[in-house]
Design a protein around this motif. Structure first.
Motif, PDB file in Angstrom:
ATOM      1  N   LEU A  36     112.931 116.873   5.757  1.00 26.49           N
ATOM      2  CA  LEU A  36     112.825 115.458   6.651  1.00 26.49           C
ATOM      3  C   LEU A  36     111.363 114.975   6.662  1.00 26.49           C
ATOM      4  CD1 LEU A  36     115.366 117.025   9.236  1.00 26.49           C
ATOM      5  CD2 LEU A  36     115.554 115.349   7.255  1.00 26.49           C
ATOM      6  N   MET A  37     110.499 115.161   5.717  1.00 26.48           N
ATOM      7  CA  MET A  37     109.140 114.616   5.896  1.00 26.48           C
ATOM      8  C   MET A  37     108.777 113.488   4.885  1.00 26.48           C
ATOM      9  SD  MET A  37     106.674 118.053   7.284  1.00 26.48           S
ATOM     10  CE  MET A  37     105.452 116.905   7.789  1.00 26.48           C
ATOM     11  N   GLY A  38     109.785 113.087   4.098  1.00 24.28           N
ATOM     12  CA  GLY A  38     109.456 112.106   3.136  1.00 24.28           C
ATOM     13  C   GLY A  38     108.803 110.882   3.277  1.00 24.28           C
ATOM     14  N   ASP A  39     108.654 110.550   4.610  1.00 26.98           N
ATOM     15  CA  ASP A  39     107.730 109.371   5.058  1.00 26.98           C
ATOM     16  C   ASP A  39     106.461 109.649   5.700  1.00 26.98           C
ATOM     17  OD1 ASP A  39     109.628 107.552   3.862  1.00 26.98           O
ATOM     18  OD2 ASP A  39     110.565 107.326   5.899  1.00 26.98           O
ATOM     19  N   ALA A  40     106.156 110.913   5.789  1.00 25.57           N
ATOM     20  CA  ALA A  40     105.124 111.473   6.456  1.00 25.57           C
ATOM     21  C   ALA A  40     103.647 111.051   5.811  1.00 25.57           C
ATOM     22  CB  ALA A  40     105.042 113.078   6.409  1.00 25.57           C
ATOM     23  N   ARG A  41     102.728 110.801   6.467  1.00 28.74           N
ATOM     24  CA  ARG A  41     101.390 110.551   5.963  1.00 28.74           C
ATOM     25  C   ARG A  41     100.509 111.872   6.108  1.00 28.74           C
ATOM     26  NH1 ARG A  41      98.645 107.281  10.267  1.00 28.74           N
ATOM     27  NH2 ARG A  41     100.198 108.887  11.502  1.00 28.74           N
ATOM     28  N   LEU A  42      99.456 111.894   5.268  1.00 23.05           N
ATOM     29  CA  LEU A  42      98.624 113.119   5.070  1.00 23.05           C
ATOM     30  C   LEU A  42      98.443 113.548   6.575  1.00 23.05           C
ATOM     31  CD1 LEU A  42      97.246 115.393   3.772  1.00 23.05           C
ATOM     32  CD2 LEU A  42      95.264 113.679   3.456  1.00 23.05           C
ATOM     33  N   GLN A  43      98.077 112.512   7.542  1.00 17.14           N
ATOM     34  CA  GLN A  43      97.456 113.005   9.000  1.00 17.14           C
ATOM     35  C   GLN A  43      98.850 113.690   9.569  1.00 17.14           C
ATOM     36  OE1 GLN A  43      97.310 110.126   7.254  1.00 17.14           O
ATOM     37  NE2 GLN A  43      95.315 109.601   7.213  1.00 17.14           N
ATOM     38  N   ASP A  44      99.959 113.348   9.267  1.00 16.24           N
ATOM     39  CA  ASP A  44     101.138 113.642   9.899  1.00 16.24           C
ATOM     40  C   ASP A  44     101.349 115.252   9.453  1.00 16.24           C
ATOM     41  OD1 ASP A  44     101.810 111.329  11.113  1.00 16.24           O
ATOM     42  OD2 ASP A  44     103.056 110.758   9.174  1.00 16.24           O
ATOM     43  N   VAL A  45     101.126 115.567   8.319  1.00 12.82           N
ATOM     44  CA  VAL A  45     101.354 116.933   7.587  1.00 12.82           C
ATOM     45  C   VAL A  45     100.178 117.875   8.285  1.00 12.82           C
ATOM     46  CG1 VAL A  45     101.122 118.305   5.602  1.00 12.82           C
ATOM     47  CG2 VAL A  45     102.564 116.344   5.738  1.00 12.82           C
ATOM     48  N   GLU A  46      98.835 117.370   8.485  1.00 14.00           N
ATOM     49  CA  GLU A  46      97.777 117.978   8.881  1.00 14.00           C
ATOM     50  C   GLU A  46      98.068 118.329  10.351  1.00 14.00           C
ATOM     51  OE1 GLU A  46      94.648 115.516   8.268  1.00 14.00           O
ATOM     52  OE2 GLU A  46      94.123 116.189   6.303  1.00 14.00           O
ATOM     53  N   ARG A  47      98.692 117.296  11.061  1.00 13.46           N
ATOM     54  CA  ARG A  47      98.917 117.618  12.655  1.00 13.46           C
ATOM     55  C   ARG A  47     100.121 118.577  12.584  1.00 13.46           C
ATOM     56  NH1 ARG A  47      98.188 112.645  13.658  1.00 13.46           N
ATOM     57  NH2 ARG A  47     100.114 111.914  13.042  1.00 13.46           N
ATOM     58  N   GLU A  48     101.056 118.550  11.903  1.00 15.23           N
ATOM     59  CA  GLU A  48     102.305 119.397  12.092  1.00 15.23           C
ATOM     60  C   GLU A  48     101.562 120.830  11.550  1.00 15.23           C
ATOM     61  OE1 GLU A  48     106.133 121.021  11.925  1.00 15.23           O
ATOM     62  OE2 GLU A  48     105.413 119.099  12.689  1.00 15.23           O
ATOM     63  N   TYR A  49     100.904 121.210  10.677  1.00 11.87           N
ATOM     64  CA  TYR A  49     100.505 122.479  10.329  1.00 11.87           C
ATOM     65  C   TYR A  49      99.440 123.082  11.149  1.00 11.87           C
ATOM     66  CZ  TYR A  49     104.281 122.522   6.986  1.00 11.87           C
ATOM     67  OH  TYR A  49     105.473 122.615   6.436  1.00 11.87           O
ATOM     68  N   MET A  50      98.522 122.191  11.672  1.00 12.67           N
ATOM     69  CA  MET A  50      97.818 122.411  12.844  1.00 12.67           C
ATOM     70  C   MET A  50      98.231 122.997  13.990  1.00 12.67           C
ATOM     71  SD  MET A  50      94.404 122.321  11.523  1.00 12.67           S
ATOM     72  CE  MET A  50      93.142 121.508  12.799  1.00 12.67           C
ATOM     73  N   ALA A  51      99.537 122.307  14.393  1.00 13.18           N
ATOM     74  CA  ALA A  51     100.360 122.713  15.651  1.00 13.18           C
ATOM     75  C   ALA A  51     100.802 124.161  15.093  1.00 13.18           C
ATOM     76  CB  ALA A  51     101.429 121.764  15.652  1.00 13.18           C
ATOM     77  N   ILE A  52     101.495 124.105  14.071  1.00 10.17           N
ATOM     78  CA  ILE A  52     102.008 125.533  13.615  1.00 10.17           C
ATOM     79  C   ILE A  52     101.123 126.703  13.812  1.00 10.17           C
ATOM     80  CG2 ILE A  52     103.002 126.934  11.712  1.00 10.17           C
ATOM     81  CD1 ILE A  52     104.451 124.459  11.037  1.00 10.17           C
ATOM     82  N   ALA A  53      99.693 126.364  13.120  1.00 14.08           N
ATOM     83  CA  ALA A  53      98.619 127.410  13.346  1.00 14.08           C
ATOM     84  C   ALA A  53      98.436 127.707  14.628  1.00 14.08           C
ATOM     85  CB  ALA A  53      97.815 126.917  12.615  1.00 14.08           C
ATOM     86  N   ALA A  54      98.403 126.774  15.677  1.00 10.95           N
ATOM     87  CA  ALA A  54      97.998 126.961  16.922  1.00 10.95           C
ATOM     88  C   ALA A  54      98.988 127.918  18.037  1.00 10.95           C
ATOM     89  CB  ALA A  54      97.741 125.633  17.783  1.00 10.95           C
TER      90      ALA A  54
END
Length: 195
Positions: free
Chosen positions: A48-66
């Motif tokens: 469910l991330m087919g339209d994600a931009r690189l910044q979206d992925v960075e933000r998602e995984y920074m949130a997971i790391a936090a």
């Protein structure tokens, strides 16, 4: 894990934009760039991330790391990035309020990197590595997953490693097939596979 297909290991995902994976196969890509190329590939439609931009992925995984309730890992095949693994506390994220969590439950997601040269049995080796990694923690008694009901390939794979379907559940983004695999079910499936 060592298999006929080679060696499978996992390491923590570094979501920072400046990190570099350091492997020869991915050049100088950051983990976020690598994962972005995987989750936006058409074969990853259930992510469910087919339209994600690189910044979206960075933000998602920074949130997971936090969060203390969610972790992400890069899976390696013979030292090269080959899959994504997530571990989460289902009583706190993803499944909170959607099922009766039991002590020792852990949630899991995994995604195999797209390839032009698929290896027979590779995805089974990946999910086996993921489960071995999770069950290496003695506090984990059961792995819980919630794949999309339409993802029949993953349902078959889950069954092959010992998952039992509990029921359908409705999540905001999908109708999911709540399934669980105890340590004993996983070991029994592995023993059957070895015959």
């Amino acid at each position: 894990m060592n298999t006929d297909l080679g060696t499978f290991t996992v390491r923590a995902l570094d979501p920072s934009p400046t990190s570099r994976s350091g492997s020869s196969g991915s050049g100088s890509m950051s983990d976020a760039e690598l994962v972005h190329s995987w989750v936006t590939h058409p074969k990853a439609s259930f992510w469910l991330m087919g339209d994600a931009r690189l910044q979206d992925v960075e933000r998602e995984y920074m949130a997971i790391a936090a969060t203390p309730h969610h972790d992400a890992f890069i899976g390696l095949h013979n030292g090269e990035p080959a899959f994504l693994m997530e571990r989460y506390d289902p009583a706190e994220v993803e499944l909170k309020g959607l099922y009766e969590a039991e002590p020792g439950d852990i949630g899991m997601h995994f995604l195999v990197a797209p390839t032009d040269t698929p290896l027979h049995g590779f995805t089974l080796a990946v999910i086996t590595t993921v489960l071995e990694t999770l069950f290496a923690d003695p506090s984990v008694r059961r792995v819980v997953v919630e794949p999309d009901v339409r993802n029949t390939a993953v349902h078959a794979l889950n069954k092959a490693v010992g998952f039992e379907v509990l029921r359908e559940i409705t999540k905001p983004e999908k109708t999911a097939l709540l399934s669980a695999c105890t340590r004993e079910q996983f070991h029994a499936a592995r023993a059957g596979e070895a015959r």
